[in-house]
Design a protein around this motif. Structure first.
Motif, short mmCIF file in Angstrom:
data_model
loop_
_atom_site.label_atom_id
_atom_site.label_comp_id
_atom_site.label_asym_id
_atom_site.label_seq_id
_atom_site.Cartn_x
_atom_site.Cartn_y
_atom_site.Cartn_z
N GLU A 1 0.83 -1.21 0.00
CA GLU A 1 0.00 0.00 0.00
C GLU A 1 0.85 1.25 0.00
O GLU A 1 0.55 2.23 -0.68
CB GLU A 1 -0.95 0.00 1.20
N ARG A 2 1.92 1.26 0.78
CA ARG A 2 2.80 2.44 0.83
C ARG A 2 3.54 2.64 -0.49
O ARG A 2 3.70 3.75 -0.97
CB ARG A 2 3.76 2.33 2.01
N VAL B 1 3.47 8.73 3.63
CA VAL B 1 3.37 7.27 3.48
C VAL B 1 3.92 6.53 4.70
O VAL B 1 3.88 5.30 4.73
CB VAL B 1 4.06 6.76 2.19
N ARG C 1 2.47 1.67 -3.38
CA ARG C 1 1.47 2.15 -4.34
C ARG C 1 1.20 3.64 -4.15
O ARG C 1 1.13 4.40 -5.11
CB ARG C 1 0.16 1.37 -4.19
N ALA C 2 1.04 4.05 -2.89
CA ALA C 2 0.75 5.47 -2.61
C ALA C 2 1.89 6.35 -3.11
O ALA C 2 1.65 7.40 -3.74
CB ALA C 2 0.52 5.68 -1.11
#
Length: 196
Positions: free
Chosen positions: A147-148, A190, A150-151
């Motif tokens: 997720e990080r 992030v 991707r962010a």
């Protein structure tokens, strides 16, 4: 075929696509940009699709060379400040010397919405960024979950069109008028709350 001339034509096609967009990418325009006799580009790339493929392959080669040079520099920045400096530098490249390459790539992405074969050819470029950013986060001692990564990747990709357009009010609103501050803020965003 002469590989040097082929590369010269491909580089000229990248420049034409960046400067004139998809409609401006013609064999004649590439010949003029490469300063070769009329018909040369058509001899090397007989169709418009062949010309688009040549530009996409050149962008992929340039991307791989950039990735290899970053990998050759070691595992990546060892702390968040070093990573912020690297990200700010990459964004400066987008707005500066790398601008033609990135504009051409964005034009190719647009063309890829109508040509699935082109989208498939471009896919490894953007897809590799997610893994590369996860690696950089880990190397800098930051959490690097999917997720990080991707962010971070999507935020950087989202910044690119604004940097290319260079509209001052938008750059200021997005925080892109100070790339060092933007990169530090992005990394702070992030990170989990407990790690700040």
């Amino acid at each position: 075929m002469n590989q040097d001339r082929r590369d010269r034509l491909r580089d000229a096609a990248v420049a034409v696509l960046a400067e004139s967009g998809g409609r401006g990418l013609t064999h004649r325009a590439v010949d003029a940009a490469a300063d070769v006799p009329t018909g040369t580009a058509k001899n090397y790339f007989p169709t418009r699709d062949a010309l688009l493929r040549a530009v996409a392959e050149r962008c992929l080669e340039q991307y791989r060379a950039l990735a290899a040079s970053l990998a050759g520099a070691g595992p990546g920045p060892a702390d968040p400040d070093g990573l912020a400096a690297l990200l700010a530098g990459l964004l400066r490249d987008v707005a500066g010397p790398g601008r033609p390459r990135v504009l051409a790539y964005l034009e190719l992405q647009t063309e890829g919405t109508r040509r699935p074969w082109l989208a498939a050819l471009l896919d490894p470029i953007a897809a590799a960024d997610f893994a590369a950013h996860a690696h950089l986060l880990r190397a800098a001692g930051l959490p690097a979950g999917a997720e990080r990564a991707r962010a971070l990747t999507l935020a950087l990709h989202g910044a690119i069109p604004h940097l290319l357009a260079g509209a001052p009010a938008t750059l200021a609103a997005a925080g892109l008028d100070d790339l060092d501050r933007f990169a530090r803020g992005l990394l702070a965003a992030v990170r989990p709350e407990g790690d700040r």
